[in-house]
Design a protein around this motif. Structure first.
Motif, PDB file in Angstrom:
ATOM      1  N   TYR A   1     100.934   5.035  52.257  1.00 34.34           N
ATOM      2  CA  TYR A   1      99.636   4.936  52.912  1.00 34.34           C
ATOM      3  C   TYR A   1      98.500   5.401  52.008  1.00 34.34           C
ATOM      4  O   TYR A   1      97.423   5.771  52.477  1.00 34.34           O
ATOM      5  CB  TYR A   1      99.664   5.719  54.229  1.00 34.34           C
TER       6      TYR A   1
ATOM      7  N   THR B   1      95.532  -5.632  55.224  1.00 34.68           N
ATOM      8  CA  THR B   1      96.828  -4.998  55.443  1.00 34.68           C
ATOM      9  C   THR B   1      97.647  -5.774  56.458  1.00 34.68           C
ATOM     10  O   THR B   1      98.847  -6.024  56.253  1.00 34.68           O
ATOM     11  CB  THR B   1      96.642  -3.546  55.921  1.00 34.68           C
TER      12      THR B   1
ATOM     13  N   TRP C   1      95.055   3.680  52.498  1.00 31.90           N
ATOM     14  CA  TRP C   1      94.280   4.214  53.621  1.00 31.90           C
ATOM     15  C   TRP C   1      93.622   5.528  53.215  1.00 31.90           C
ATOM     16  O   TRP C   1      92.416   5.734  53.440  1.00 31.90           O
ATOM     17  CB  TRP C   1      95.198   4.413  54.825  1.00 31.90           C
TER      18      TRP C   1
ATOM     19  N   TYR D   1     102.137   2.439  62.043  1.00 35.38           N
ATOM     20  CA  TYR D   1     100.930   2.221  61.250  1.00 35.38           C
ATOM     21  C   TYR D   1     100.310   0.861  61.575  1.00 35.38           C
ATOM     22  O   TYR D   1      99.095   0.752  61.774  1.00 35.38           O
ATOM     23  CB  TYR D   1     101.274   2.308  59.770  1.00 35.38           C
TER      24      TYR D   1
ATOM     25  N   ARG E   1     106.382   2.458  59.638  1.00 35.49           N
ATOM     26  CA  ARG E   1     105.495   1.334  59.353  1.00 35.49           C
ATOM     27  C   ARG E   1     105.034   0.647  60.635  1.00 35.49           C
ATOM     28  O   ARG E   1     103.880   0.220  60.741  1.00 35.49           O
ATOM     29  CB  ARG E   1     106.211   0.326  58.448  1.00 35.49           C
TER      30      ARG E   1
ATOM     31  N   LEU F   1     100.871  10.079  57.685  1.00 40.69           N
ATOM     32  CA  LEU F   1     100.197   9.307  56.643  1.00 40.69           C
ATOM     33  C   LEU F   1     100.273  10.043  55.307  1.00 40.69           C
ATOM     34  O   LEU F   1     100.523   9.430  54.262  1.00 40.69           O
ATOM     35  CB  LEU F   1      98.726   9.096  57.009  1.00 40.69           C
TER      36      LEU F   1
END
Length: 224
Positions: A159, A93, A162, A41, A38, A31
């Motif tokens: 990221y 997301t 996040w 994630y 991806r 991250l």
């Protein structure tokens, strides 16, 4: 993180290498440097949505396990924040990737997710408020610690949203407030020298076990 309270600092130290394995896991480092695939994630987000649903149930259980109105109010506020704020990040997301909230809610839970969430709920059902807090703390404080570190260290990464969520002032304040809640709960139930209590080893084990299950959760994220 001393700003998260004295009890958390003691639990963190007691978890030894498990805590670092959790907060410096390859998933976490991916991250931070942007190398996390991806697909991994998105897989994590789908599973974490399910986790947060059960985490919300655990905080709802905390309301019934609390001994004071202040503890009840805190647990109720946390439940509201989880359901109406943190889950929104996952929903937004996933929506950008073509996954609706109905799709995410209907996704099958992985065994690692089942093991962790049911452990937390069992800690609350079979124990008291303090048992439940010890099982909840690794997620709350760990994400705060990870977010704060990556917020300082991470460069350009896809990221960043996040990272900023958990590094942000709002989340860091929550971690400090949960730390104060835990310190107060420990003082109320175990007295001013909690580590001399016969209960301390069992409560430390709650925290350490939940930390180990966090490591497995990250492992799961790397294996879509």
């Amino acid at each position: 993180m001393s700003s998260y309270g004295q009890t958390f600092a003691a639990w963190r130290a007691g978890a030894e290498g498990h805590w670092r394995a959790y907060t410096h896991h390859p998933f976490v480092e991916g991250l931070g440097d942007g190398t996390l695939p991806r697909a991994a994630y998105l897989h994590y987000l789908v599973q974490d949505y399910s986790f947060l649903i059960h985490f919300s149930r655990a905080w709802a259980l905390a309301v019934t396990k609390a001994e004071t109105p202040e503890e009840m109010r805190f647990a109720a506020r946390t439940l509201d924040s989880l359901l109406n704020d943190e889950i929104a990040l996952h929903v937004a997301t996933c929506a950008r990737e073509g996954l609706s909230e109905d799709d995410v809610f209907a996704a099958a839970e992985r065994e690692e997710n089942l093991a962790y969430t049911r452990y937390v709920l069992d800690a609350g059902h079979s124990g008291d408020f303090l048992d439940l807090l010890a099982a909840l703390a690794p997620c709350v404080m760990g994400y705060g610690e990870i977010g704060a570190r990556l917020g300082r260290e991470a460069g350009e990464t896809p990221y960043r949203e996040w990272i900023d969520t958990y590094a942000g002032a709002d989340n860091q304040r929550v971690c400090q407030e949960v730390g104060a809640l835990i310190d107060g709960a420990v003082l109320r139930r175990l007295g001013p020298r909690p580590q001399t209590s016969p209960r301390w080893a069992n409560i430390q084990n709650r925290f350490t076990t939940a930390t180990r299950l966090e490591v497995r959760f990250w492992d799961m994220g790397l294996t879509p």
